[in-house]
Design a protein around this motif. Structure first.
Motif, PDB file in Angstrom:
ATOM      1  N   ILE A   1       0.849  -1.200   0.000  1.00  0.00           N
ATOM      2  CA  ILE A   1       0.000   0.000   0.000  1.00  0.00           C
ATOM      3  C   ILE A   1       0.882   1.246   0.000  1.00  0.00           C
ATOM      4  O   ILE A   1       1.992   1.244   0.522  1.00  0.00           O
ATOM      5  N   ASP A   2       0.377   2.298  -0.639  1.00  0.00           N
ATOM      6  CA  ASP A   2       1.059   3.594  -0.692  1.00  0.00           C
ATOM      7  C   ASP A   2       0.483   4.522   0.370  1.00  0.00           C
ATOM      8  O   ASP A   2      -0.737   4.583   0.554  1.00  0.00           O
ATOM      9  N   LEU A   3       1.382   5.247   1.042  1.00  0.00           N
ATOM     10  CA  LEU A   3       0.983   6.288   2.000  1.00  0.00           C
ATOM     11  C   LEU A   3       1.786   7.547   1.707  1.00  0.00           C
ATOM     12  O   LEU A   3       2.945   7.464   1.294  1.00  0.00           O
ATOM     13  N   ILE A   4       1.184   8.707   1.950  1.00  0.00           N
ATOM     14  CA  ILE A   4       1.860   9.993   1.739  1.00  0.00           C
ATOM     15  C   ILE A   4       1.994  10.722   3.073  1.00  0.00           C
ATOM     16  O   ILE A   4       1.028  10.812   3.846  1.00  0.00           O
TER      17      ILE A   4
ATOM     18  N   SER B   1       4.879   1.315   0.680  1.00  0.00           N
ATOM     19  CA  SER B   1       5.664   2.355   0.010  1.00  0.00           C
ATOM     20  C   SER B   1       5.150   3.694   0.524  1.00  0.00           C
ATOM     21  O   SER B   1       3.931   3.910   0.571  1.00  0.00           O
ATOM     22  N   SER B   2       6.060   4.570   0.913  1.00  0.00           N
ATOM     23  CA  SER B   2       5.620   5.839   1.492  1.00  0.00           C
ATOM     24  C   SER B   2       6.487   6.984   0.991  1.00  0.00           C
ATOM     25  O   SER B   2       7.715   6.880   0.965  1.00  0.00           O
ATOM     26  N   TYR B   3       5.817   8.060   0.594  1.00  0.00           N
ATOM     27  CA  TYR B   3       6.496   9.182  -0.065  1.00  0.00           C
ATOM     28  C   TYR B   3       6.117  10.497   0.601  1.00  0.00           C
ATOM     29  O   TYR B   3       4.981  10.681   1.033  1.00  0.00           O
ATOM     30  N   ALA B   4       7.083  11.416   0.633  1.00  0.00           N
ATOM     31  CA  ALA B   4       6.777  12.777   1.093  1.00  0.00           C
ATOM     32  C   ALA B   4       5.958  13.478   0.013  1.00  0.00           C
ATOM     33  O   ALA B   4       6.216  13.299  -1.185  1.00  0.00           O
ATOM     34  N   LEU B   5       4.966  14.236   0.427  1.00  0.00           N
ATOM     35  CA  LEU B   5       4.182  15.020  -0.534  1.00  0.00           C
ATOM     36  C   LEU B   5       5.122  16.009  -1.225  1.00  0.00           C
ATOM     37  O   LEU B   5       5.772  16.824  -0.575  1.00  0.00           O
TER      38      LEU B   5
ATOM     39  N   SER C   1      12.018   4.815  -0.003  1.00  0.00           N
ATOM     40  CA  SER C   1      10.565   4.937   0.143  1.00  0.00           C
ATOM     41  C   SER C   1       9.858   3.600   0.307  1.00  0.00           C
ATOM     42  O   SER C   1       8.631   3.551   0.283  1.00  0.00           O
ATOM     43  N   ASN C   2      10.625   2.510   0.452  1.00  0.00           N
ATOM     44  CA  ASN C   2      10.011   1.185   0.433  1.00  0.00           C
ATOM     45  C   ASN C   2      10.414   0.323   1.621  1.00  0.00           C
ATOM     46  O   ASN C   2      11.593   0.229   1.968  1.00  0.00           O
ATOM     47  N   PHE C   3       9.403  -0.344   2.186  1.00  0.00           N
ATOM     48  CA  PHE C   3       9.566  -1.173   3.379  1.00  0.00           C
ATOM     49  C   PHE C   3       8.872  -2.507   3.121  1.00  0.00           C
ATOM     50  O   PHE C   3       7.687  -2.539   2.780  1.00  0.00           O
ATOM     51  N   GLY C   4       9.610  -3.596   3.293  1.00  0.00           N
ATOM     52  CA  GLY C   4       9.005  -4.898   3.044  1.00  0.00           C
ATOM     53  C   GLY C   4       9.380  -5.892   4.118  1.00  0.00           C
ATOM     54  O   GLY C   4      10.468  -5.827   4.689  1.00  0.00           O
ATOM     55  N   LYS C   5       8.486  -6.815   4.383  1.00  0.00           N
ATOM     56  CA  LYS C   5       8.834  -7.917   5.276  1.00  0.00           C
ATOM     57  C   LYS C   5       9.715  -8.895   4.486  1.00  0.00           C
ATOM     58  O   LYS C   5       9.794  -8.830   3.256  1.00  0.00           O
ATOM     59  N   GLU C   6      10.390  -9.772   5.197  1.00  0.00           N
ATOM     60  CA  GLU C   6      11.281 -10.751   4.561  1.00  0.00           C
ATOM     61  C   GLU C   6      10.550 -11.455   3.419  1.00  0.00           C
ATOM     62  O   GLU C   6       9.403 -11.879   3.578  1.00  0.00           O
ATOM     63  N   ASN C   7      11.206 -11.528   2.254  1.00  0.00           N
ATOM     64  CA  ASN C   7      10.673 -12.180   1.038  1.00  0.00           C
ATOM     65  C   ASN C   7       9.530 -11.411   0.378  1.00  0.00           C
ATOM     66  O   ASN C   7       8.868 -11.954  -0.525  1.00  0.00           O
ATOM     67  N   TYR C   8       9.297 -10.158   0.793  1.00  0.00           N
ATOM     68  CA  TYR C   8       8.227  -9.377   0.175  1.00  0.00           C
ATOM     69  C   TYR C   8       8.727  -8.059  -0.432  1.00  0.00           C
ATOM     70  O   TYR C   8       7.938  -7.153  -0.655  1.00  0.00           O
TER      71      TYR C   8
END
Length: 377
Positions: A154-157, A184-188, A235-242
């Motif tokens: 999911i994307d968050l700003i 995935s998260s990005y600064a506006l 900008s990206n965060f994943g659990k192991e294998n994701y």
């Protein structure tokens, strides 16, 4: 291993912050799907010796297409390219498109990863951004999607004007409550010629504050780390294998073909991009011409790209690779430029790899630009 990116240049409505190529006029949708399929076929010779590991539908809003259209385009890739046994096939989707029936239909096809544009779990933020969905739709689609898909991003700003730290933390906690394995998260960001830029100039919306965005970034990093996420790219965060295989291939310099108007391609030495105009794109493809411009990357271009992508990721910049691929002059320059950032605890070297510190992560793009070489050729 390589990837195919397919750009779907249509949206129901324009988000105020977006500067990607899209149209809200859907009249040419059927013609566009046929043109995309034809470009896929026209470019198969570029990947004769490659195996496709990822297929990614980006946009725009790919979920605006019918399931049959997505299936048709996936089949065209399989028909014209060698594809690994279990490729990662991602569709970017908006919550308002993800009804229960739609999610079930998607799950019965080859699509195995959803990237859902949530952006915020607050109505006022969604209205300010001019998103097509509301909070109820966001939560409902995640409740259903997590029943049918294991691999969801999911994307968050963050850095939204007047967003408090408490409000941002609540956004993150709501996201975590759905137990998705990737965020995935990005600064506006205020891009020129967007509605957001115009509203800020007119004083309708306050200018985003960089210091607030930096605070939000550190809250995000800490909270997601506590919950088992690996911060593998800025900008990206994943659990192991994701981790996203598609995005990781970009950062690791693998080859990819971009299909559709405005889509970019990379073959290791050259970068190409298609015309950013739907009508011109369709016309060109119908005339059996690829509407693409090619830039031959110099050694300095490739060095700069590696610095930019490497510093954004957990893989960092290999000093050994710099010397082997670019030569001692480039390595000496990099060491000289990096010294002040190492002294300020923004960069560090470990096992001959140059990486950003926790403090330096948010500033990685700016740091990278100071490590760029203007020209050695």
């Amino acid at each position: 291993m390589s990837g195919i990116y397919i750009h779907i240049p249509f949206c129901k409505q324009a988000c105020h912050y977006c500067d990607f190529h899209f149209s809200t006029n859907l009249k040419k949708k059927e013609e566009m799907v046929l043109a995309l399929a034809k470009e896929i076929e026209m470019r198969k010779s570029e990947f004769q010796d490659e195996i496709v590991q990822t297929i990614y539908f980006g946009g725009g809003t790919p979920s605006i297409l019918q399931i049959a259209d997505l299936r048709f385009l996936i089949d065209e890739v399989y028909l014209n390219y060698k594809v690994v046994e279990n490729p990662e096939i991602t569709v970017e989707a908006n919550p308002d498109d993800l009804t229960e029936n739609r999610i079930i239909e998607l799950s019965k096809n080859k699509v195995n990863r959803l990237s859902i544009g949530i952006q915020s779990f607050f109505e006022d933020d969604l209205k300010m951004m001019n998103r097509a969905h509301n909070v109820e739709e966001a939560k409902k689609c995640l409740e259903i999607a997590t029943q049918y898909f294991d691999n969801i991003s999911i994307d968050l700003i963050y850095g939204v004007p007047e967003m408090s730290n408490e409000k941002w933390l609540q956004d993150i906690e709501t996201a975590l409550s759905f137990d998705v394995p990737h965020i995935s998260s990005y600064a506006l960001t205020v891009e020129p010629k967007t509605a957001l830029h115009s509203f800020i100039q007119k004083g309708i919306i306050p200018q985003p504050d960089d210091e607030v965005a930096q605070e939000h970034f550190h809250i995000l990093v800490d909270k997601l780390s506590e919950n088992g996420f690996i911060h593998y790219e800025l900008s990206n965060f994943g659990k192991e294998n994701y981790f996203s295989k598609n995005n990781s291939s970009y950062w690791l310099g693998k080859k990819y073909i971009g299909i559709g108007p405005s889509a970019h391609s990379y073959d290791g030495k050259n970068r190409g991009w298609n015309v950013s105009n739907n009508s011109l794109y369709i016309k060109s493809i119908q005339e059996n011409k690829l509407p693409i411009e090619i830039e031959i990357l110099t050694k300095t271009d490739r060095y700069n790209e590696y610095i930019m992508t490497g510093l954004r990721t957990i893989w960092g910049v290999s000093l050994e690779r710099i010397e082997q691929e670019f030569g001692k002059t480039y390595l000496d320059y990099l060491n000289q430029q990096a010294a002040k950032f190492i002294e300020d605890h923004l960069l560090f070297v470990d096992d001959n790899i140059l990486r950003t510190t926790k403090k330096g992560k948010f500033l990685s793009d700016g740091i990278a630009s100071d490590l760029f070489l203007l020209n050695l050729e």
